[in-house]
Design an enzyme around this catalytic site. Structure first.
Site, PDB file in Angstrom:
ATOM      1  N   ASP A 230       5.382  24.390 -34.973  1.00 44.19           N
ATOM      2  CA  ASP A 230       6.278  24.763 -36.168  1.00 44.19           C
ATOM      3  C   ASP A 230       5.645  24.391 -37.317  1.00 44.19           C
ATOM      4  OD1 ASP A 230       9.071  25.012 -37.148  1.00 44.19           O
ATOM      5  OD2 ASP A 230       9.047  22.821 -37.393  1.00 44.19           O
TER       6      ASP A 230
ATOM      7  N   CYS B  93       3.577   1.747   2.740  1.00 46.49           N
ATOM      8  CA  CYS B  93       4.806   0.902   2.204  1.00 46.49           C
ATOM      9  C   CYS B  93       5.550   1.933   1.504  1.00 46.49           C
ATOM     10  CB  CYS B  93       4.656  -0.157   1.653  1.00 46.49           C
ATOM     11  SG  CYS B  93       3.339  -1.266   2.376  1.00 46.49           S
TER      12      CYS B  93
ATOM     13  N   ASP C  56       9.613  19.270 -34.874  1.00 50.79           N
ATOM     14  CA  ASP C  56      10.335  18.156 -35.230  1.00 50.79           C
ATOM     15  C   ASP C  56      12.135  18.213 -35.399  1.00 50.79           C
ATOM     16  OD1 ASP C  56      10.419  19.539 -37.385  1.00 50.79           O
ATOM     17  OD2 ASP C  56      10.343  17.596 -38.608  1.00 50.79           O
TER      18      ASP C  56
ATOM     19  N   CYS D 288       0.896  -1.434   0.036  1.00 51.75           N
ATOM     20  CA  CYS D 288      -0.131  -0.001  -0.001  1.00 51.75           C
ATOM     21  C   CYS D 288       0.861   1.241  -0.079  1.00 51.75           C
ATOM     22  CB  CYS D 288      -0.938   0.059   1.153  1.00 51.75           C
ATOM     23  SG  CYS D 288       0.144   0.046   2.939  1.00 51.75           S
TER      24      CYS D 288
ATOM     25  N   ASP E 151      14.291  23.146 -33.204  1.00 55.10           N
ATOM     26  CA  ASP E 151      12.967  23.146 -32.183  1.00 55.10           C
ATOM     27  C   ASP E 151      13.310  22.622 -30.691  1.00 55.10           C
ATOM     28  OD1 ASP E 151      11.257  24.062 -34.256  1.00 55.10           O
ATOM     29  OD2 ASP E 151      11.038  21.827 -34.810  1.00 55.10           O
TER      30      ASP E 151
END
Length: 719
Positions: free
Chosen positions: A412, A16, A607, A13, A611
Site C-alpha cells: 500500500d 503423547c 495499515d 513426546c 487494506d
C-alpha cells in the site's frame, strides 16, 4: 463455538500429543483440537452447547494424563517456579534411579556369591519405583486401545527384567537386570535434558512478560498514589518519572520526554514524546516527567496483545507438522509389530532366547518418535520468539511456513511506502520574496485552515521557527484554496482554479515538473501577480528504497497499490523501480491480490481499514503496527516498527525456520530409518554386531535433545 486452552501435564513426546489430539477430537462438539508437546498446551475449538471444559479434561485423563483450564493470565514468577519444580522432580527421579543403577552396573563386573540376587534387589526399585509413572501412562493408554512412548519403554524394560527374574529362579545363565535399569536411567536423564532445552524455546514470552511493570503512580483526587498496575483504570492520569517504565498504554497529557520502545518494537533509538502522542505500556521513560492518560489497561494493552499473539503462534501447528503427526499416529503400533517379528524371526533362526530378546528390546527402545514430534513446534517457538524480539509479530505456524513461499509483494502507498503525512518538499519563489518569506506568508494564511495540506505548511514553518503574521478576512474556497488579507495586501493560496486572471504561462514548466513528481502544488498570488509555488507531498519513508532492494535480492516481485492518481503513483513507483496499480478503490484492492495469486504466493502490506480485505485475501497479510486495529487483526504479521524492511526480515526468518524444520525432520526420520534395522539385527550377518539396548536408549535420548538444540541455533542467525 468457543476456544478452550488447557494446560496438559505428563506429556513427553509426539505420540503423547497425537494420542491426546485424537482423544479430544472424539469428544462430541469438538471441531478442532491441537495438542502441542513443546508448550504443553491443548487448544480446542468446541461447541459449548455440546461439551465443556470438564468433558475435555475427562478425555485427557482417560488417556493417563492430567489437565486444567489455562487461566490465560501469565505470571512469569509462577511460570518459572512451576517449570523449575518440574525440572527438580525430573532430576530427583533420575538421581534415585542412578543411585541403584550405578552399584548394580559395577556388580556385573564382579564375581561374588549371590551376585544375581543382589542385582535383582537393586534393579527392583528402579523398575517398580523410578519407572512407575511410565507404567501408569502405558496401562492407561492401553485401556483406551492406544499406545504411546511409555508403552515401548515399559515393554522393553519389563521383558528384560522379567526374563532375568526367570533366569535367576530357574538357574539359567545370563540376566539382563542392568539393561533394564540403565535403560530407565538413561530415559529419565534424556527427559530431564529435553525439558531443560524445551524451556529455552519459550524465552521470548518470558522476556516480554518480565517487562510488565508491577506498580503505577496515579493521580486521584489531586493526590499521587502508588497502586498495582492491574488496578489502573481507563481514564486514570498516570505519573511516569524519568527512568520508570510506562505502566499502561496511554496518551501524553503533560510533559516532554524520549521513550525507549526497543523492548516492544525492536526500535533502538528512543522516540521523542510530547502532549498528544501515544505511549506503549512497558516502554522506558528516559528523561522528562510525563503525565499520561490511560487508554488501554490489563489484557487490552499492546504488550498483553503481543504476548497473546506469540502464545497462540507458538501453540499453533504449521501444515508441515501434519506429516509428523500422521507418522507418529502409526509409529508406535508399527514398532510393536516390528519388535515382536524381530523376536520371532531371531528365535526361529538362532533358537537363542537371550539374543532374540536383546534385539526386540533394542527395537522397542530406539524407535522413539519424540524427535519427529519436536522437529516442528520447537523451531516455530524459536522462530516466532526471534521475530518478536525484532518487532515482528508472526501470528501462527501456518503464517511462518507460508512466508517462505512468497513470490509477490503488494505494498500500500500511503502510510506503508510513504509516511502518510504530507510535508512541504519545495518552495519556489518567482518574485522578489525569498523562500523563508514565502513559507511565512503561506503558513500565516493557512493557520486558520483545517485542511491536511495546510497543517503541513504550518508545521514546516513551526519547525523552522518562523514568526507567523496576523491575517484578516480569511476565507476558504472549497476545492480551490483560501484567501486572506495581510496588512494592506490581499493574497490567494490554492490550485490553478483559484488563480483566475493571473498569468501562469512563464511558470508552467516549473509547475508541471513538480506535478510530474507526484507533488501537490499550491500557488501564492498577491493581487494579479504570482509570488511563488509551495509543493506538498506525502514523502517516502527513508527505509522504503532499501526494503525494495531487499525484496528484489530475494527474487520477489514488488508492486505498489494506491487510490491516488496515476501521475503520483508513477512518480513514486518510478523512484523505487517497481510496478504499480493506481486509482484503485478500497474494495478492489483484494481483487488485485487475487489476480497475482494466479502467478504465485502473495504478501500484502498495509495499515488502514481499507487494506483489511486485501490483507485477509493475501497468502500473507502484513499490517503496520501503527495502523488500525482492524488491519492488525486481519494481518498474519504485525510490524511493530512500521518498517518495510521487516517484511523482508519476516520472509528471511520464515526461510531460516523452514530450513531448521526440514533439517530436524530429516535427521529424526533418518535416525529411525537406520536405527530400527540396526537394532533389529538386520546387519548382524555382515558385522556380527548387535546393538545393545543401553546404546539404543542413549541414542533415543540424544535424538530428541539434538533436535531441540538445532532449533535453538536459529536464535544465533542474523536477519
Amino acid at each position: 463455538m468457543k476456544k478452550i486452552v488447557l494446560d496438559v501435564k505428563g506429556m513427553h513426546c509426539a505420540s503423547c500429543a497425537t494420542l491426546l489430539t485424537r482423544a479430544l477430537s472424539k469428544v462430541e462438539g469438538v471441531k478442532e483440537a491441537n495438542v502441542n508437546v513443546a508448550t504443553n498446551k491443548a487448544t480446542v475449538d468446541v461447541d459449548e452447547s455440546k461439551a465443556g471444559t470438564d468433558a475435555l479434561i475427562a478425555a485427557i485423563r482417560s488417556k493417563g494424563y492430567d489437565a486444567a483450564e489455562s487461566s490465560g493470565v501469565i505470571d512469569p514468577e509462577q511460570d518459572a517456579k512451576a517449570r523449575q519444580e518440574e525440572l527438580k522432580k525430573s532430576w530427583r527421579l533420575f538421581l534415585f534411579s542412578l543411585a541403584f543403577t550405578l552399584p548394580l552396573f559395577l556388580l556385573t563386573f564382579l564375581e561374588i556369591p549371590y551376585r544375581d540376587i543382589i542385582i535383582w534387589i537393586l534393579a527392583t526399585p528402579v523398575q517398580g519405583g523410578a519407572a512407575w509413572h511410565m507404567y501408569v501412562s502405558a496401562f492407561t493408554a492401553l485401556r483406551g486401545w492406544s499406545a504411546n512412548m511409555d508403552t515401548l519403554i515399559v515393554l522393553g524394560t519389563s521383558a528384560a527384567y522379567l526374563y532375568s527374574v526367570y533366569a535367576v529362579l530357574a538357574g539359567v545363565e545370563g540376566t539382563y537386570f542392568e539393561v533394564a535399569a540403565i535403560l530407565i536411567t538413561i530415559v529419565l536423564f534424556g527427559r530431564w535434558l529435553e525439558a531443560r532445552a524445551k524451556g529455552k524455546t519459550s524465552e521470548a514470552i518470558k522476556r516480554l512478560i518480565g517487562l510488565k511493570p508491577k506498580t503505577a503512580t496515579v493521580l486521584r483526587k489531586g493526590k499521587e498514589m502508588k497502586i498495582p498496575v492491574d488496578d489502573v483504570q481507563v481514564g486514570d492520569l498516570v505519573i511516569v518519572k524519568p527512568g520508570e517504565k510506562v505502566p499502561v498504554d496511554g496518551v501524553v497529557e503533560e510533559g516532554h520526554s524520549s521513550i525507549d520502545e526497543s523492548m516492544v518494537t525492536g526500535e533502538s533509538i528512543p522516540i521523542e514524546k510530547k502532549p498528544g502522542d501515544a505511549v506503549i505500556g512497558a516502554t522506558i521513560n528516559k528523561h522528562g516527567l510525563l503525565t499520561i492518560k490511560a487508554t488501554k489497561v490489563g489484557a487490552n494493552t499492546t504488550l498483553a496483545h503481543i504476548i497473546r499473539l506469540i502464545e497462540e503462534a507458538q501453540g499453533s501447528k504449521a501444515p508441515i507438522q501434519r506429516f509428523a503427526d500422521a507418522v507418529s499416529a502409526y509409529f508406535v503400533p508399527a514398532v510393536l509389530v516390528i519388535a515382536i517379528l524381530t523376536f520371532i524371526i531371531w528365535f526361529v533362526v538362532s533358537k537363542d532366547v537371550q539374543f532374540s530378546l536383546i534385539a526386540s528390546v533394542s527395537v522397542l527402545v530406539i524407535a522413539c518418535p519424540c524427535a519427529l514430534g519436536l522437529a516442528t513446534p520447537t523451531a516455530i517457538m524459536v522462530g516466532t520468539g526471534k521475530g518478536a524480539k525484532n518487532g515482528i509479530l508472526i501470528k501462527g505456524g501456518e503464517a511462518l511456513e507460508t512466508a517462505h513461499k512468497i513470490t509477490h509483494v503488494i505494498l500500500d502507498k500511503t502510510g506503508t511506502i510513504t509516511k502518510g503525512q504530507p510535508e512541504v518538499t519545495d518552495l519556489v519563489s518567482v518574485s522578489k520574496v525569498g523562500e523563508k518569506e514565502l513559507l511565512t506568508l503561506a503558513a500565516s494564511i493557512e493557520k486558520g485552515s483545517e485542511h491536511p495540506l495546510a497543517d503541513a505548511i504550518v508545521k514546516a514553518a513551526v519547525e523552522k521557527k518562523l514568526a507567523l503574521k496576523k491575517v484578516t478576512g480569511f476565507k476558504a474556497v472549497p476545492g480551490h484554496g483560501v484567501s486572506a488579507t495581510l496588512g494592506k495586501k490581499h493574497y490567494l493560496l490554492g490550485n490553478v482554479k483559484l488563480m483566475k486572471g493571473i498569468s501562469l504561462k512563464a511558470h508552467e514548466e516549473k509547475l508541471h515538473a513538480l506535478e510530474e513528481q507526484g507533488k501537490t502544488v499550491m500557488m501564492l498570488a498577491e493581487g494579479k501577480s504570482l509570488v511563488g509555488l509551495v509543493a506538498v507531498a506525502d514523502t517516502m519513508k527513508e527505509t522504503s528504497p532499501e526494503a525494495i532492494q531487499l525484496f528484489k535480492k530475494m527474487g520477489i516481485d514488488v508492486y505498489m497499490i494506491t487510490g491516488d492518481n496515476a501521475r503520483t503513483a508513477k512518480a513514486i513507483a518510478g523512484k523505487l523501480g517497481i510496478k504499480y496499480f493506481a486509482e484503485v478503490l478500497p474494495e478492489d484492492k483484494a481483487n488485485y491480490v487475487k489476480k497475482l495469486q494466479k502467478e504465485g504466493k502473495v504478501a500484502m502490506v498495509g495499515d488502514g481499514i481499507n487494506d483489511a480485505p486485501a490483507l485477509a485475501q493475501a497468502d500473507i497479510g502484513a499490517a503496520m503496527g501503527s495502523g488500525t486495529d482492524v488491519a492488525m487483526e486481519s494481518g498474519d504479521l504485525v510490524l511493530m516498527k512500521d518498517d518495510l524492511r521487516d517484511v523482508a526480515k519476516a520472509i528471511k526468518l520464515s526461510r531460516q525456520t523452514m530450513a531448521k524444520i526440514r533439517q530436524n525432520m530429516f535427521w529424526a526420520l533418518v535416525y529411525n530409518v537406520i536405527g530400527i534395522p540396526v537394532a533389529a539385527g538386520v546387519f548382524y550377518g555382515w558385522t556380527g554386531w548387535l546393538l545393545s539396548p543401553i546404546i539404543a536408549g542413549a541414542a533415543m535420548a540424544l535424538s530428541s535433545v539434538s533436535v531441540v538444540s538445532n532449533s535453538l541455533l536459529l536464535r544465533m542467525k542474523k536477519l
